[in-house]
Design a protein around this motif. Structure first.
Motif, PDB file in Angstrom:
ATOM      1  N   PHE A 178     -36.247 -19.045   7.835  1.00 39.65           N
ATOM      2  CA  PHE A 178     -37.111 -18.230   6.982  1.00 39.65           C
ATOM      3  C   PHE A 178     -36.560 -16.827   6.823  1.00 39.65           C
ATOM      4  O   PHE A 178     -35.985 -16.262   7.750  1.00 39.65           O
ATOM      5  CB  PHE A 178     -38.521 -18.155   7.563  1.00 39.65           C
ATOM      6  CG  PHE A 178     -39.258 -19.446   7.466  1.00 39.65           C
ATOM      7  CD1 PHE A 178     -39.596 -19.964   6.225  1.00 39.65           C
ATOM      8  CD2 PHE A 178     -39.590 -20.161   8.600  1.00 39.65           C
ATOM      9  CE1 PHE A 178     -40.265 -21.176   6.121  1.00 39.65           C
ATOM     10  CE2 PHE A 178     -40.259 -21.371   8.507  1.00 39.65           C
ATOM     11  CZ  PHE A 178     -40.599 -21.886   7.268  1.00 39.65           C
ATOM     12  N   SER A 179     -36.727 -16.301   5.621  1.00 44.36           N
ATOM     13  CA  SER A 179     -36.310 -14.932   5.402  1.00 44.36           C
ATOM     14  C   SER A 179     -37.334 -14.019   6.068  1.00 44.36           C
ATOM     15  O   SER A 179     -38.534 -14.161   5.874  1.00 44.36           O
ATOM     16  CB  SER A 179     -36.220 -14.688   3.897  1.00 44.36           C
ATOM     17  OG  SER A 179     -37.014 -13.604   3.527  1.00 44.36           O
ATOM     18  N   VAL A 180     -36.823 -13.153   6.907  1.00 45.94           N
ATOM     19  CA  VAL A 180     -37.722 -12.317   7.693  1.00 45.94           C
ATOM     20  C   VAL A 180     -37.830 -10.942   7.073  1.00 45.94           C
ATOM     21  O   VAL A 180     -36.971 -10.092   7.243  1.00 45.94           O
ATOM     22  CB  VAL A 180     -37.235 -12.210   9.150  1.00 45.94           C
ATOM     23  CG1 VAL A 180     -38.163 -11.336   9.949  1.00 45.94           C
ATOM     24  CG2 VAL A 180     -37.165 -13.593   9.778  1.00 45.94           C
ATOM     25  N   GLN A 181     -38.891 -10.755   6.269  1.00 43.15           N
ATOM     26  CA  GLN A 181     -39.118  -9.447   5.683  1.00 43.15           C
ATOM     27  C   GLN A 181     -40.478  -8.960   6.128  1.00 43.15           C
ATOM     28  O   GLN A 181     -41.456  -9.686   6.039  1.00 43.15           O
ATOM     29  CB  GLN A 181     -39.039  -9.528   4.156  1.00 43.15           C
ATOM     30  CG  GLN A 181     -37.628  -9.250   3.660  1.00 43.15           C
ATOM     31  CD  GLN A 181     -37.393  -9.821   2.283  1.00 43.15           C
ATOM     32  OE1 GLN A 181     -38.344 -10.173   1.593  1.00 43.15           O
ATOM     33  NE2 GLN A 181     -36.140  -9.920   1.897  1.00 43.15           N
ATOM     34  N   ALA A 182     -40.494  -7.762   6.634  1.00 45.67           N
ATOM     35  CA  ALA A 182     -41.734  -7.126   7.050  1.00 45.67           C
ATOM     36  C   ALA A 182     -42.621  -7.974   7.951  1.00 45.67           C
ATOM     37  O   ALA A 182     -43.773  -8.226   7.646  1.00 45.67           O
ATOM     38  CB  ALA A 182     -42.518  -6.700   5.808  1.00 45.67           C
ATOM     39  N   PRO A 183     -42.075  -8.449   9.063  1.00 46.32           N
ATOM     40  CA  PRO A 183     -42.951  -9.154   9.995  1.00 46.32           C
ATOM     41  C   PRO A 183     -43.790  -8.137  10.771  1.00 46.32           C
ATOM     42  O   PRO A 183     -43.451  -6.956  10.815  1.00 46.32           O
ATOM     43  CB  PRO A 183     -41.966  -9.839  10.938  1.00 46.32           C
ATOM     44  CG  PRO A 183     -40.768  -8.948  10.957  1.00 46.32           C
ATOM     45  CD  PRO A 183     -40.704  -8.306   9.591  1.00 46.32           C
ATOM     46  N   LEU A 184     -44.881  -8.616  11.341  1.00 50.62           N
ATOM     47  CA  LEU A 184     -45.686  -7.767  12.211  1.00 50.62           C
ATOM     48  C   LEU A 184     -45.274  -8.145  13.637  1.00 50.62           C
ATOM     49  O   LEU A 184     -45.416  -9.300  14.033  1.00 50.62           O
ATOM     50  CB  LEU A 184     -47.160  -8.076  11.979  1.00 50.62           C
ATOM     51  CG  LEU A 184     -48.138  -7.370  12.904  1.00 50.62           C
ATOM     52  CD1 LEU A 184     -48.223  -5.899  12.550  1.00 50.62           C
ATOM     53  CD2 LEU A 184     -49.513  -8.018  12.808  1.00 50.62           C
ATOM     54  N   VAL A 185     -44.741  -7.189  14.377  1.00 51.85           N
ATOM     55  CA  VAL A 185     -44.155  -7.517  15.678  1.00 51.85           C
ATOM     56  C   VAL A 185     -44.765  -6.680  16.797  1.00 51.85           C
ATOM     57  O   VAL A 185     -44.898  -5.465  16.664  1.00 51.85           O
ATOM     58  CB  VAL A 185     -42.621  -7.287  15.644  1.00 51.85           C
ATOM     59  CG1 VAL A 185     -41.986  -7.670  16.972  1.00 51.85           C
ATOM     60  CG2 VAL A 185     -41.971  -8.072  14.520  1.00 51.85           C
ATOM     61  N   TYR A 186     -45.106  -7.345  17.887  1.00 54.19           N
ATOM     62  CA  TYR A 186     -45.614  -6.645  19.066  1.00 54.19           C
ATOM     63  C   TYR A 186     -44.650  -6.787  20.231  1.00 54.19           C
ATOM     64  O   TYR A 186     -43.986  -7.805  20.384  1.00 54.19           O
ATOM     65  CB  TYR A 186     -46.973  -7.217  19.479  1.00 54.19           C
ATOM     66  CG  TYR A 186     -48.074  -6.876  18.518  1.00 54.19           C
ATOM     67  CD1 TYR A 186     -48.742  -5.666  18.607  1.00 54.19           C
ATOM     68  CD2 TYR A 186     -48.432  -7.761  17.510  1.00 54.19           C
ATOM     69  CE1 TYR A 186     -49.747  -5.338  17.717  1.00 54.19           C
ATOM     70  CE2 TYR A 186     -49.438  -7.443  16.611  1.00 54.19           C
ATOM     71  CZ  TYR A 186     -50.094  -6.232  16.716  1.00 54.19           C
ATOM     72  OH  TYR A 186     -51.077  -5.915  15.833  1.00 54.19           O
TER      73      TYR A 186
END
Ligand code: ADP
Length: 430
Positions: A178-186
């Motif tokens: 998957f193209s990873v754009q703007a993930p929300l990461v903790y």
């Protein structure tokens, strides 16, 4: 089919509903293997192949080319193994997708929310692959599902030691995922939930809350629902974490891969309206050794800084003064209950921010850059629950001059000054 220079080519004619499985040897200086679809139609983990295009797979790849209608493909190069299997659970997986799609249709009609699905099972049963498949199928019929990645050991979204969410807008790329754009990461900080289960559960709740808020304002996200990938730890606190996740996300469906006891336990412990489904694992899923997992983790961090395949990044290296940053570890070492200050519980210690004094032992550690506003004491409160905006690696520490050198994806200065230390280390051998 134009031959690839210097490579042997092997043709496979696949009957309908069969798959070609192949593995590329792990290690450095391994010859890549190319795949080409010659006739018919085929897919790799839910993403359709284009005809007469050569897809390249590097060291350590484990791939299945599945066809619903029959096809022929060519492999160029020497895979470590390659064989055709008629025995695949793909039809069951497709039926699962069809059932989820029914739920989405109903959600659309009744103005409700779409299915929230948790995928569970021990390690190496193909959880991530099933997630990818279901997400790609959903997106192919026009949905916008969300991937929630809770596998802190092998994250498909960000570097290891993180928990994240990603809106899926197009099927996974056959070669790159998957193209990873703007993930929300903790920031979680280590590769197993067991190192700080309180934090793990807390961050699961944070992700659930953010996802629910998004669903309230975004109808497509709400109907699309989510697919939650979990850790392979299914006993004791690991099991409790799954139960917690089911409740935090209010999941509707749990897919249990290849683990009857887990299936029965979840059926017993989850509310009756949650559909718990037992699915077989694919015989193609390959067990990975400890070293293999570690290499994959290392590779994931390397990709973050240096890019992947066609895309090369040029990270920066610069010095940061100790006095310009605040470094914390989340969770104080647990102490016996009897020694806790009055009114304090073990929970408090696990979520506590412990200031880290920079020293040589900081070298090689991965640090998350918290998105929390810089500020004094007052701001500290929200740090654990704030997403991160990036990662750096400490490459050198000079205690004399009170300066550390860091590897960073962006030029100086750091966007924020609150850093969270991970147990995870990365030695940059480039
Ligand atoms: P888990 O998430 O349960 O640890 P993964 O989904 O990551 O397991 O699968 C483990 C490995 O097996 C991955 O490298 C994946 O590419 C491979 N794999 C999965 N399904 C198949 C299959 N049908 N044929 C060949 N390899 C597969």
């Amino acid at each position: 089919d134009v031959p690839v220079p210097g490579k042997v080519s092997t043709r496979y004619d696949l009957e309908k509903e069969t798959e070609l499985r192949f593995e590329v040897e792990a290690g450095e200086a391994v010859e890549q293997v190319e795949l080409e679809l010659l006739t018919g139609m085929a897919e790799v983990f839910g993403s359709e192949l284009n005809r007469n295009k050569k897809y390249t797979f590097g060291a350590g790849s484990k791939i299945a080319v599945f066809t619903w209608q029959g096809c022929s493909v060519n492999l160029y190069g020497k895979p470590e193994v390659a064989y055709v299997s008629k025995d695949t659970p793909m039809l069951l997986y497709l039926n699962t997708h069809a059932a989820l799609e029914q739920m989405r249709k109903q959600a659309e009609r009744d103005n409700e929310r779409g299915p929230r699905v948790m995928v569970v099972g021990p390690t190496d049963v193909g959880k991530s692959t099933v997630c990818r498949l279901l997400l790609s199928y959903a997106v192919r019929v026009g949905r916008r599902p969300t991937l929630v990645e809770l596998d802190v050991g092998q994250s498909g979204v960000s570097v290891p030691g993180t928990m994240s969410a990603l809106c899926i807008e197009r099927p996974a790329d056959v070669e790159e995922g998957f193209s990873v754009q703007a993930p929300l990461v903790y920031h979680f900080g280590s590769t197993t939930p067991g190192t700080n289960i309180k934090l793990y559960n807390k961050l699961t709740s944070c992700l659930a809350e953010v996802f629910s808020q998004r669903c309230e304002v975004n109808r497509k996200a709400s109907v699309g629902g989510c697919i939650i990938n979990t850790c392979g730890w299914v006993k004791g606190s690991g099991y409790q974490a799954l139960v917690h996740c089911a409740s935090a996300f209010e999941v509707d469906v749990v897919l249990v891969l290849d683990h009857e006891r887990l299936y029965n336990e979840l059926k017993r412990d989850l509310p009756h309206f949650v559909r718990v489904v037992l699915l077989p694992k694919s015989g193609g899923v390959v067990e990975r050794s400890k070293e293999c997992r570690r290499d994959t983790r290392d590779e994931k961090i390397r990709e973050y800084f240096y890019g992947f395949r066609g895309v090369t990044f040029y990270p920066f290296s610069y010095e940061v003064r100790f006095s310009d940053v605040r470094i914390y570890k989340i969770g104080a070492p647990s102490i016996p209950d009897s020694c806790l200050p009055l009114g304090m519980s073990q929970d408090d210690t696990q979520l506590k921010l412990v200031p880290v004094t920079p020293g040589r032992d900081l070298t090689y550690h991965v640090l998350s850059v918290s998105s929390a506003e810089d500020g004094e004491e007052g701001a500290r409160k929200g740090i654990v629950e704030s997403p991160v905006c990036g990662f750096i690696v400490v490459t050198n520490v000079d205690t004399q001059t009170q300066v550390m050198k860091v590897l960073s994806p962006a030029p100086r200065p750091l966007p924020r000054h609150t850093l969270l230390i991970m147990d995870i280390r990365f030695m940059d051998m480039k």
